[in-house]
Design an enzyme around this catalytic site. Structure first.
Site, PDB file in Angstrom:
ATOM      1  N   GLY A  46     109.033 -31.145 -65.249  1.00 27.90           N
ATOM      2  CA  GLY A  46     109.564 -30.571 -66.480  1.00 27.90           C
ATOM      3  C   GLY A  46     110.292 -29.189 -66.326  1.00 27.90           C
ATOM      4  O   GLY A  46     109.918 -28.312 -65.706  1.00 27.90           O
ATOM      5  N   HIS A  51     100.153 -41.598 -65.288  1.00 32.74           N
ATOM      6  CA  HIS A  51     100.757 -40.030 -64.813  1.00 32.74           C
ATOM      7  C   HIS A  51      99.868 -39.045 -65.720  1.00 32.74           C
ATOM      8  O   HIS A  51     100.373 -38.446 -66.737  1.00 32.74           O
ATOM      9  CB  HIS A  51     102.028 -39.863 -65.100  1.00 32.74           C
ATOM     10  CG  HIS A  51     102.703 -38.691 -64.918  1.00 32.74           C
ATOM     11  ND1 HIS A  51     102.059 -37.726 -63.788  1.00 32.74           N
ATOM     12  CD2 HIS A  51     103.764 -38.037 -65.277  1.00 32.74           C
ATOM     13  CE1 HIS A  51     102.744 -36.633 -63.661  1.00 32.74           C
ATOM     14  NE2 HIS A  51     104.233 -36.784 -64.626  1.00 32.74           N
ATOM     15  N   CYS A  78     109.366 -35.163 -59.851  1.00 30.18           N
ATOM     16  CA  CYS A  78     110.116 -34.134 -60.608  1.00 30.18           C
ATOM     17  C   CYS A  78     109.312 -33.543 -61.545  1.00 30.18           C
ATOM     18  O   CYS A  78     107.857 -33.693 -61.768  1.00 30.18           O
ATOM     19  CB  CYS A  78     111.125 -35.004 -61.490  1.00 30.18           C
ATOM     20  SG  CYS A  78     110.507 -36.198 -62.505  1.00 30.18           S
ATOM     21  N   CYS A 117     104.166 -31.195 -64.329  1.00 31.34           N
ATOM     22  CA  CYS A 117     103.661 -32.439 -63.390  1.00 31.34           C
ATOM     23  C   CYS A 117     103.419 -32.232 -62.024  1.00 31.34           C
ATOM     24  O   CYS A 117     102.923 -32.961 -61.225  1.00 31.34           O
ATOM     25  CB  CYS A 117     104.905 -33.545 -63.393  1.00 31.34           C
ATOM     26  SG  CYS A 117     105.522 -33.905 -65.020  1.00 31.34           S
TER      27      CYS A 117
END
Length: 399
Positions: free
Chosen positions: A387, A355, A385, A95
């Site tokens: 993964g 997203h 954040c 991300c």
């Protein structure tokens, strides 16, 4: 001999609309085509820049395979019509891929290795599924309890954050509702216009009577996910999707999406050579690791680190784009760091806007660049954040 650190400036920043994956605007649009559109639009913002001066392109993508494989960055630069001398590399930090791409491009300039770089991100969750087409974890992940969090789905990590940080269902739904409301207000006020690359979508359907394929075109210029009819009552009816007795639902989670973003980064020398106006200065970047099973708290560690690197305090930040992977983790970050809610996602976040994984960092960087200029603010941050247990944060300063 070490090179002297110099400043890196953003001179163009844009992004495509964000479409819903699977059934939305871009369900049949390749991610490299979205990236090409964003790159071309970014270049149109700096007509005095000689494309031959561009050294390289760093492009983020969370699952670089299929339609977004084969080093999409290089392919997109060629397809965008840039000189063959312009390189391209695709990078993956899930991300945070897009903001990492910006950091890498800025760092090339800051150490004096380049004067003009392209940074960005692209992701089609319609064409390449979450996890990729062939997920394959190392067997050691499942052999030891301390590694198993690597294999947790994102929703399960959000449930664990909700439990440990005591973020209730009502608070998550209220946060989700506010995301939609803020996004709708911003759309109605035209606040996304400056950062947006309108994209022409081609819809092709067979005409069985004639045997021909009919092509229709339409131009999209707004994000697809924000809903005017979102309500607390409607959100409350949704069932948990990751744990039977959990609190994380489709309504208080980010939307899976398609989109791309592109920024052009220059040195001070390039600003003078090509008579370019800087929009923002790249100030600092930090990434920190956290336990994979509670990956959503990553920004709690990354934000203070980025502020320290910049020599700033949290109060110095005027605008914060905190990626809303889930309402649970967003609220855990906001409450733990005591972030000013008015400064966090003033135009809504990923719960409403979507997203597109590896593109999000570049997309939200474009949002920050234009918001700082439009509102005459000084410092903005993009944070999220990541993964498998990381957090990232990058700080920009309006010029």
């Amino acid at each position: 001999m070490s090179k002297q650190v110099q400043d890196a400036y953003i001179v163009a920043a844009t992004r495509t609309p964000i479409g819903k994956s699977g059934r939305g605007y871009f369900k049949n649009t390749r991610p490299d085509d979205l990236l090409v559109a964003a790159v071309r639009h970014a270049l149109s913002q700096v007509p005095s820049l000689d494309p031959k001066a561009i050294e390289d392109a760093v492009i983020g993508c969370s699952f670089p395979e299929g339609e977004q494989g084969m080093n999409m960055a290089r392919a997109a630069m060629v397809l965008a019509g840039l000189p063959h001398s312009v390189g391209g590399v695709t990078v993956n930090r899930f991300c945070a891929s897009g903001i990492t791409a910006l950091q890498m491009a800025a760092d090339r300039i800051r150490v004096g290795e380049a004067d003009v770089m392209i940074a960005g991100g692209a992701e089609s969750m319609s064409l390449v599924p979450m996890g990729g087409n062939k997920p394959s974890f190392n067997p050691e992940v499942f052999a030891k309890d301390e590694n198993i969090g690597i294999a947790y789905g994102m929703g399960l990590t959000a449930e664990k954050v909700a439990q440990q940080w005591k973020v209730g269902r009502e608070a998550q739904d209220a946060f989700a509702l506010e995301s939609h409301q803020r996004a709708i207000r911003a759309m109605d006020a035209g606040e996304f216009a400056d950062e947006m690359t309108p994209v022409t979508v081609y819809d092709r359907q067979p005409d069985l009577a004639t045997g021909q394929v009919i092509t229709k075109t339409r131009t999209v210029a707004l994000d697809e996910g924000a809903r005017r009819d979102t309500s607390l009552e409607g959100l409350a009816k949704l069932k948990p999707v990751f744990a039977a007795k959990g609190s994380v639902t489709a309504g208080n989670s980010s939307q899976t999406s398609d989109g791309a973003g592109a920024l052009i980064v220059c040195s001070e020398k390039a600003l003078k050579t090509f008579d370019l106006k800087p929009l923002a200065r790249f100030v600092s970047f930090a990434v920190r690791g956290v336990p994979p099973e509670i990956m959503g708290i990553g920004p709690i560690e990354a934000i203070p680190a980025a502020l320290r690197a910049a020599g700033l305090s949290q109060d110095d930040l005027d605008w914060i784009e905190l990626n809303e992977a889930f309402a649970a983790q967003s609220l855990a970050v906001i409450d733990s760091l005591k972030l000013d809610r008015a400064k966090v996602n003033p135009m809504g976040g990923a719960i409403a806007l979507g997203h597109p994984l590896g593109a999000t960092g570049a997309i939200r960087a474009a949002t920050v660049v234009h918001a700082l200029r439009r509102k005459q603010l000084k410092y903005g941050m993009v944070t999220m954040c990541i993964g498998m247990g990381q957090g990232a944060a990058g700080i920009l300063e309006r010029c």
